[in-house]
Design a protein around this motif. Structure first.
Motif, PDB file in Angstrom:
ATOM      1  N   HIS A  25      -4.024   4.086  -0.584  1.00  0.00           N
ATOM      2  CA  HIS A  25      -2.751   4.787  -0.493  1.00  0.00           C
ATOM      3  C   HIS A  25      -2.954   6.224  -0.021  1.00  0.00           C
ATOM      4  O   HIS A  25      -3.894   6.899  -0.450  1.00  0.00           O
ATOM      5  CB  HIS A  25      -2.042   4.777  -1.850  1.00  0.00           C
ATOM      6  CG  HIS A  25      -1.635   3.403  -2.272  1.00  0.00           C
ATOM      7  ND1 HIS A  25      -2.460   2.560  -2.988  1.00  0.00           N
ATOM      8  CD2 HIS A  25      -0.502   2.706  -2.056  1.00  0.00           C
ATOM      9  CE1 HIS A  25      -1.848   1.414  -3.200  1.00  0.00           C
ATOM     10  NE2 HIS A  25      -0.655   1.474  -2.635  1.00  0.00           N
ATOM     11  N   PHE A  26      -2.035   6.687   0.837  1.00  0.00           N
ATOM     12  CA  PHE A  26      -2.091   8.033   1.401  1.00  0.00           C
ATOM     13  C   PHE A  26      -0.698   8.653   1.339  1.00  0.00           C
ATOM     14  O   PHE A  26       0.244   8.108   1.907  1.00  0.00           O
ATOM     15  CB  PHE A  26      -2.555   7.985   2.864  1.00  0.00           C
ATOM     16  CG  PHE A  26      -3.905   7.342   3.036  1.00  0.00           C
ATOM     17  CD1 PHE A  26      -5.066   8.100   2.922  1.00  0.00           C
ATOM     18  CD2 PHE A  26      -4.009   5.988   3.291  1.00  0.00           C
ATOM     19  CE1 PHE A  26      -6.306   7.508   3.072  1.00  0.00           C
ATOM     20  CE2 PHE A  26      -5.253   5.386   3.439  1.00  0.00           C
ATOM     21  CZ  PHE A  26      -6.409   6.151   3.331  1.00  0.00           C
ATOM     22  N   SER A  27      -0.570   9.809   0.659  1.00  0.00           N
ATOM     23  CA  SER A  27       0.748  10.453   0.561  1.00  0.00           C
ATOM     24  C   SER A  27       1.028  11.348   1.768  1.00  0.00           C
ATOM     25  O   SER A  27       2.184  11.584   2.100  1.00  0.00           O
ATOM     26  CB  SER A  27       0.866  11.260  -0.731  1.00  0.00           C
ATOM     27  OG  SER A  27      -0.101  12.287  -0.752  1.00  0.00           O
ATOM     28  N   LEU A  28       0.001  11.858   2.422  1.00  0.00           N
ATOM     29  CA  LEU A  28       0.120  12.665   3.644  1.00  0.00           C
ATOM     30  C   LEU A  28       1.226  13.715   3.531  1.00  0.00           C
ATOM     31  O   LEU A  28       2.157  13.769   4.335  1.00  0.00           O
ATOM     32  CB  LEU A  28       0.353  11.776   4.865  1.00  0.00           C
ATOM     33  CG  LEU A  28      -0.676  10.679   5.120  1.00  0.00           C
ATOM     34  CD1 LEU A  28      -0.315   9.896   6.377  1.00  0.00           C
ATOM     35  CD2 LEU A  28      -2.079  11.219   5.207  1.00  0.00           C
ATOM     36  N   GLN A  29       1.107  14.589   2.533  1.00  0.00           N
ATOM     37  CA  GLN A  29       2.104  15.636   2.301  1.00  0.00           C
ATOM     38  C   GLN A  29       2.282  16.484   3.548  1.00  0.00           C
ATOM     39  O   GLN A  29       1.321  16.913   4.159  1.00  0.00           O
ATOM     40  CB  GLN A  29       1.700  16.491   1.112  1.00  0.00           C
ATOM     41  CG  GLN A  29       1.747  15.726  -0.177  1.00  0.00           C
ATOM     42  CD  GLN A  29       1.316  16.573  -1.362  1.00  0.00           C
ATOM     43  OE1 GLN A  29       0.841  17.690  -1.223  1.00  0.00           O
ATOM     44  NE2 GLN A  29       1.493  16.024  -2.553  1.00  0.00           N
ATOM     45  N   GLY A  30       3.528  16.690   3.928  1.00  0.00           N
ATOM     46  CA  GLY A  30       3.858  17.434   5.132  1.00  0.00           C
ATOM     47  C   GLY A  30       4.081  16.529   6.338  1.00  0.00           C
ATOM     48  O   GLY A  30       4.693  16.925   7.308  1.00  0.00           O
ATOM     49  N   LEU A  31       3.579  15.315   6.250  1.00  0.00           N
ATOM     50  CA  LEU A  31       3.756  14.342   7.329  1.00  0.00           C
ATOM     51  C   LEU A  31       4.829  13.326   6.942  1.00  0.00           C
ATOM     52  O   LEU A  31       5.597  12.885   7.784  1.00  0.00           O
ATOM     53  CB  LEU A  31       2.427  13.624   7.579  1.00  0.00           C
ATOM     54  CG  LEU A  31       2.080  13.243   8.991  1.00  0.00           C
ATOM     55  CD1 LEU A  31       2.041  14.440   9.914  1.00  0.00           C
ATOM     56  CD2 LEU A  31       0.744  12.530   9.043  1.00  0.00           C
ATOM     57  N   TYR A  80      -6.848  13.875   6.816  1.00  0.00           N
ATOM     58  CA  TYR A  80      -5.588  14.608   6.787  1.00  0.00           C
ATOM     59  C   TYR A  80      -5.517  15.499   5.554  1.00  0.00           C
ATOM     60  O   TYR A  80      -5.878  15.063   4.469  1.00  0.00           O
ATOM     61  CB  TYR A  80      -4.388  13.647   6.799  1.00  0.00           C
ATOM     62  CG  TYR A  80      -3.082  14.402   6.857  1.00  0.00           C
ATOM     63  CD1 TYR A  80      -2.594  14.863   8.058  1.00  0.00           C
ATOM     64  CD2 TYR A  80      -2.368  14.694   5.706  1.00  0.00           C
ATOM     65  CE1 TYR A  80      -1.414  15.602   8.118  1.00  0.00           C
ATOM     66  CE2 TYR A  80      -1.202  15.424   5.753  1.00  0.00           C
ATOM     67  CZ  TYR A  80      -0.733  15.870   6.965  1.00  0.00           C
ATOM     68  OH  TYR A  80       0.423  16.609   7.018  1.00  0.00           O
ATOM     69  N   PRO A  81      -5.107  16.752   5.656  1.00  0.00           N
ATOM     70  CA  PRO A  81      -4.397  17.427   6.740  1.00  0.00           C
ATOM     71  C   PRO A  81      -5.324  18.095   7.764  1.00  0.00           C
ATOM     72  O   PRO A  81      -4.870  18.855   8.606  1.00  0.00           O
ATOM     73  CB  PRO A  81      -3.563  18.471   6.010  1.00  0.00           C
ATOM     74  CG  PRO A  81      -4.413  18.863   4.849  1.00  0.00           C
ATOM     75  CD  PRO A  81      -5.132  17.586   4.447  1.00  0.00           C
ATOM     76  N   TYR A  82      -6.595  17.828   7.674  1.00  0.00           N
ATOM     77  CA  TYR A  82      -7.557  18.434   8.590  1.00  0.00           C
ATOM     78  C   TYR A  82      -7.845  17.490   9.749  1.00  0.00           C
ATOM     79  O   TYR A  82      -7.447  16.335   9.731  1.00  0.00           O
ATOM     80  CB  TYR A  82      -8.848  18.789   7.842  1.00  0.00           C
ATOM     81  CG  TYR A  82      -8.561  19.651   6.639  1.00  0.00           C
ATOM     82  CD1 TYR A  82      -8.196  20.992   6.787  1.00  0.00           C
ATOM     83  CD2 TYR A  82      -8.588  19.125   5.352  1.00  0.00           C
ATOM     84  CE1 TYR A  82      -7.888  21.776   5.691  1.00  0.00           C
ATOM     85  CE2 TYR A  82      -8.282  19.905   4.252  1.00  0.00           C
ATOM     86  CZ  TYR A  82      -7.939  21.227   4.423  1.00  0.00           C
ATOM     87  OH  TYR A  82      -7.624  22.003   3.336  1.00  0.00           O
TER      88      TYR A  82
END
Length: 166
Positions: A25-31, A80-82
């Motif tokens: 699972h990936f929340s990818l905050q900002g995306l 992510y976020p890098y």
């Protein structure tokens, strides 16, 4: 009526040894919006955009990925976020889940290719798979962007270019 295939995507053996979870699972905050997550099922090769509506999970978008596509998508999601450097993408593309030694070998390979003037040929298979992966991630509102002489990064796609899942 169209027949749907639910065949298993064969994951590289090195990936299976290091990974006990079938769904990452990936929340990818900002995306992604708050409360949304991406679920990567490494067994069947699907990426799903999930959220909670009325206290129940709800799938907004899902795409099927090949083993090669997963091998370039996973390090991008993990970074992510890098940004994800070229050597990590190359190591993952060639070997599945990667170790520090695999990344070091890929870094050396890319350095030798650069010195020999064949860097583009060395990265061409990775770029081809990234191109197919990019088409699929756009359904999620995510763009895979190249950073010159560095690597790739996941970025938010403006609404005019993406399918809005809600």
């Amino acid at each position: 009526m169209q027949k749907v295939s639910l065949r298993k995507v064969k994951a590289p053996a090195s990936y299976l040894q290091d990974n006990v979870e079938e769904v990452l699972h990936f929340s990818l905050q900002g995306l992604l919006p708050a409360g949304h997550t991406l679920a990567l099922n490494t067994t069947i090769g699907t990426l799903s955009h999930l959220t909670i509506k009325q206290d129940r999970p709800h799938m907004l978008v899902e795409q099927q990925f090949t083993t090669s596509e997963i091998c370039v998508l996973l390090p991008l999601l993990e970074a992510y976020p890098y940004y994800c450097p070229y050597e990590i993408l190359l190591a993952s593309f060639n070997m599945g889940r990667v170790s520090e030694s695999a990344v070091a070998r890929s870094r050396q390979r890319l350095q030798e290719a650069l010195e020999a003037g064949v860097w583009d040929q060395e990265m061409r298979p990775v770029r081809n798979v990234l191109s197919r992966t990019r088409l699929k991630t756009r359904a999620f509102g995510i763009e895979i962007s190249s950073i010159l002489e560095t690597g790739y990064i996941l970025m938010f796609m403006p609404n005019k270019y993406r399918q809005d899942p809600e």
